[in-house]
Design a protein around this motif. Structure first.
Motif, PDB file in Angstrom:
ATOM      1  N   VAL A 247      21.616  -8.025 -10.408  1.00  0.00           N
ATOM      2  CA  VAL A 247      21.934  -6.979 -11.374  1.00  0.00           C
ATOM      3  C   VAL A 247      23.444  -6.794 -11.457  1.00  0.00           C
ATOM      4  O   VAL A 247      24.040  -6.788 -12.539  1.00  0.00           O
ATOM      5  CB  VAL A 247      21.240  -5.653 -10.990  1.00  0.00           C
ATOM      6  CG1 VAL A 247      21.659  -4.536 -11.937  1.00  0.00           C
ATOM      7  CG2 VAL A 247      19.735  -5.816 -10.983  1.00  0.00           C
ATOM      8  N   GLY A 248      24.077  -6.653 -10.292  1.00  0.00           N
ATOM      9  CA  GLY A 248      25.537  -6.535 -10.271  1.00  0.00           C
ATOM     10  C   GLY A 248      26.219  -7.787 -10.784  1.00  0.00           C
ATOM     11  O   GLY A 248      27.228  -7.715 -11.492  1.00  0.00           O
TER      12      GLY A 248
ATOM     13  N   LEU B  51      25.089  -9.937 -13.003  1.00  0.00           N
ATOM     14  CA  LEU B  51      24.925 -10.066 -14.445  1.00  0.00           C
ATOM     15  C   LEU B  51      25.859  -9.137 -15.199  1.00  0.00           C
ATOM     16  O   LEU B  51      26.426  -9.502 -16.225  1.00  0.00           O
ATOM     17  CB  LEU B  51      23.480  -9.751 -14.834  1.00  0.00           C
ATOM     18  CG  LEU B  51      22.395 -10.591 -14.164  1.00  0.00           C
ATOM     19  CD1 LEU B  51      21.023 -10.195 -14.632  1.00  0.00           C
ATOM     20  CD2 LEU B  51      22.630 -12.062 -14.424  1.00  0.00           C
ATOM     21  N   ILE B  52      26.028  -7.927 -14.688  1.00  0.00           N
ATOM     22  CA  ILE B  52      26.906  -6.967 -15.358  1.00  0.00           C
ATOM     23  C   ILE B  52      28.367  -7.360 -15.202  1.00  0.00           C
ATOM     24  O   ILE B  52      29.157  -7.291 -16.154  1.00  0.00           O
ATOM     25  CB  ILE B  52      26.669  -5.542 -14.795  1.00  0.00           C
ATOM     26  CG1 ILE B  52      25.247  -5.068 -15.129  1.00  0.00           C
ATOM     27  CG2 ILE B  52      27.699  -4.564 -15.345  1.00  0.00           C
ATOM     28  CD1 ILE B  52      24.860  -3.768 -14.453  1.00  0.00           C
ATOM     29  N   ALA B  53      28.749  -7.783 -13.997  1.00  0.00           N
ATOM     30  CA  ALA B  53      30.165  -8.003 -13.702  1.00  0.00           C
ATOM     31  C   ALA B  53      30.687  -9.364 -14.158  1.00  0.00           C
ATOM     32  O   ALA B  53      31.878  -9.496 -14.435  1.00  0.00           O
ATOM     33  CB  ALA B  53      30.405  -7.839 -12.198  1.00  0.00           C
TER      34      ALA B  53
ATOM     35  N   ILE C 106      32.433  -9.423 -17.511  1.00  0.00           N
ATOM     36  CA  ILE C 106      33.615  -8.556 -17.431  1.00  0.00           C
ATOM     37  C   ILE C 106      34.759  -9.292 -16.753  1.00  0.00           C
ATOM     38  O   ILE C 106      35.898  -9.312 -17.247  1.00  0.00           O
ATOM     39  CB  ILE C 106      33.274  -7.253 -16.670  1.00  0.00           C
ATOM     40  CG1 ILE C 106      32.243  -6.437 -17.454  1.00  0.00           C
ATOM     41  CG2 ILE C 106      34.540  -6.426 -16.434  1.00  0.00           C
ATOM     42  CD1 ILE C 106      31.745  -5.211 -16.722  1.00  0.00           C
TER      43      ILE C 106
ATOM     44  N   VAL D  56      28.117  -7.778  -7.652  1.00  0.00           N
ATOM     45  CA  VAL D  56      29.374  -7.445  -8.326  1.00  0.00           C
ATOM     46  C   VAL D  56      30.524  -8.208  -7.680  1.00  0.00           C
ATOM     47  O   VAL D  56      31.378  -8.790  -8.359  1.00  0.00           O
ATOM     48  CB  VAL D  56      29.643  -5.926  -8.263  1.00  0.00           C
ATOM     49  CG1 VAL D  56      31.048  -5.615  -8.786  1.00  0.00           C
ATOM     50  CG2 VAL D  56      28.599  -5.167  -9.073  1.00  0.00           C
TER      51      VAL D  56
ATOM     52  N   VAL E 104      24.862 -15.525 -16.049  1.00  0.00           N
ATOM     53  CA  VAL E 104      24.066 -14.369 -16.480  1.00  0.00           C
ATOM     54  C   VAL E 104      22.688 -14.809 -16.982  1.00  0.00           C
ATOM     55  O   VAL E 104      21.660 -14.245 -16.602  1.00  0.00           O
ATOM     56  CB  VAL E 104      24.817 -13.592 -17.584  1.00  0.00           C
ATOM     57  CG1 VAL E 104      23.880 -12.587 -18.258  1.00  0.00           C
ATOM     58  CG2 VAL E 104      26.025 -12.875 -17.013  1.00  0.00           C
TER      59      VAL E 104
END
Length: 511
Positions: free
Chosen positions: A84-85, A87-89, A92, A138, A425
């Motif tokens: 989860v971390g 995929l989000i980070a 970015i 992350v 991702v």
């Protein structure tokens, strides 16, 4: 000013920092990342639930699953929580790498990773360890999306796939060492100490990201150069205004007020501009059919490998009564991972590293590996299973280098970090993130690890079919497509790989 920039101390590379050392450093970091994944999947760290016999005799559980009383679905979620971390980070980090030096971003990411792993060791229930696993993702995101482009920049031209294979060889090797490491720590100490040990190993590399001289990715113009140029131009204009209007104080204050408003507006427009750049890059990336097909094949492939890596020891223990499942699966994975991944890279270099050849190799290797692994689970005797499963893993792991070669070379250099991030991702959010919990649910339903393993293994056949389609797509190697225009935007320092081209050759190419 051009002379000053070219002779500044930051424009020289440390004498000891070579492409080979860069590869070694990244390989060690990658291996530690995957040791963590292997450790949490091992029987020694993951453990098992307590059981009660029909006579009423009960045994207490062990490891994370036993201490926190997790069912198979919750246990599977732990293997996917860090995704989860990640995929989000990942997007970015890939996006801000155009404005902040990527080497420093890796240092930030590894610091977060270290803190999160320590948190896993101190966790007290399912949610606390799940949240810590998310922050592990992350921290890993910066390294995963930026390391491969760095390696591809600095590898010798005729060994690029081999260098990528060496780097990705650390994935199965790390997993295997994690199985063994988790089994040893869990049996002799407590599962929590496994996480503390990983953090100790990563701390020096987190510091290294901050103290090492920063390097710049090919095709990326560092923000500092454009800022410096803008600042010089602004200072020159303001100086002229002050000299001309020195006697008019009110006019100067008015100019300053306008300049302040313009600065605020430029800050907003700067953010909007970069967001617009990100959306434009995403449109370009998703319009590349070669890239999309490669990622789709990787999704199906990683769905299987993600579940294998997490549930493999438990399935082996249940189907074949492997008392030392951690060590057996760890040993097979490390040997087959090393030789399979290296073989894939060297074979592609031998065939001539082109995108169609890469598709041919990955589709053939995956199809043959799927046949071997599927047949292996059909045997009731453990020894034929081990032989065929080892051959299957050898073939399946041969795809690592070629797949990432396609991701890096089917897009322009300025999009490589984003391509790696979005590939990461995609393969996680559709591949190994849902696979572990779904396989846990499937096993809870059928209550037969052999059937579960056969159903899972069959998904490798569609993966081979998708990659086979890639052979017939029109492909262009864009590795050097926009390097010239991007280098013009830089200040001349830290913008070239460690293996620098001959200036005369570069000039000739530019002409």
């Amino acid at each position: 000013m051009a002379e000053a920039a070219s002779t500044s101390p930051s424009s020289t590379n440390p004498s000891w920092f070579s492409p080979q050392r860069l590869l070694v450093i990244f390989c060690i970091i990658n291996m530690i990342n995957y040791v963590d994944r292997g450790a949490i999947a091992s029987n020694g760290v993951n453990g098992s639930l307590g059981t009660c016999s029909e006579s009423g005799t009960c045994t207490s559980g062990s490891g994370i699953q036993g201490d926190f009383n997790l069912d198979n679905f919750e246990d599977g979620v732990l293997s996917s929580a860090f995704m989860v971390g990640l995929l989000i980070a990942s997007p970015i980090f890939a996006s801000i790498a155009k404005r902040i030096n990527p080497f420093r971003l890796i240092g930030v990411g590894l610091s977060v990773w270290t803190a999160a792993v320590i948190g896993c060791g101190f966790s007290f229930d399912f949610w606390s360890i799940a949240i810590c696993r998310m922050f592990v993702g992350v921290g890993e995101a910066s390294f995963i999306s930026l390391a491969a482009p760095f390696i591809d920049d600095n590898a010798p031209i005729d060994q690029k796939t081999a260098w990528l294979a060496i780097f990705y060889m650390c994935i199965p090797t790390g997993y295997a060492l994690g199985y063994i490491y988790g089994g040893l720590v869990g049996s002799h100490l407590n599962w929590r100490f496994a996480f503390f040990g990983e953090a100790i190993l990563m701390i020096p590399f987190a510091f290294l990201g901050f103290i090492m001289k920063p390097l710049q990715l090919k095709g990326f113009a560092p923000r500092e150069s454009s800022k410096a140029q803008t600042a010089i131009e602004t200072v020159g204009i303001e100086t002229q205004d002050v000299e001309v209007k020195n006697d008019d104080l009110s006019t100067k204050h008015e100019a300053r007020g306008k300049h302040s408003n313009k600065s605020a507006q430029s800050g907003v427009s700067y953010s909007l501009e970069h967001f617009s750049d990100f959306l434009r890059d995403m449109r370009v990336l998703l319009s590349e059919k070669v890239y999309v097909v490669n990622v789709l094949g990787s999704v199906a492939y990683n769905f299987v490998l993600g579940a294998y890596s997490y549930w493999g020891p438990k399935a082996g223990y249940s189907i074949y009564n492997m008392r030392n499942a951690d060590y057996i699966f760890g040993g097979i994975t490390v040997v087959c991972g090393i030789f399979g991944t290296l073989a894939g890279g060297f074979v592609l270099d031998y065939m001539n590293s082109t995108i169609p050849n890469a598709f041919k190799l990955v589709s053939a290797a995956t199809f043959a590996g799927a046949i071997c692994c599927f047949t292996a689970f059909c045997f009731k005797n453990m020894y034929p299973f081990l032989v065929l499963f080892a051959i299957g893993e050898l073939l399946v792991f041969a795809t690592q280098g070629p797949v990432n070669f396609i991701n890096l070379h089917c897009v322009k250099p300025s999009l490589r970090a984003l391509s790696m991030a979005m590939a990461t991702v995609s393969i996680h959010i559709f591949g190994d993130v849902p696979s572990s919990p779904l396989v846990g649910v499937l096993q809870d339903y059928v209550n037969n690890w052999r059937e579960t393993a056969l159903i899972l293994t069959a998904i490798l056949f569609p993966a081979a079919g998708i990659w086979f389609i890639g052979i017939f797509l029109r492909s262009v190697d864009r590795f050097n497509e926009d390097s010239e225009s991007r280098l013009i935007e830089t200040d001349g320092s830290n913008t070239t790989p460690l293996l620098e081209e001959n200036p005369a050759e570069t000039t000739d190419d530019a002409r």
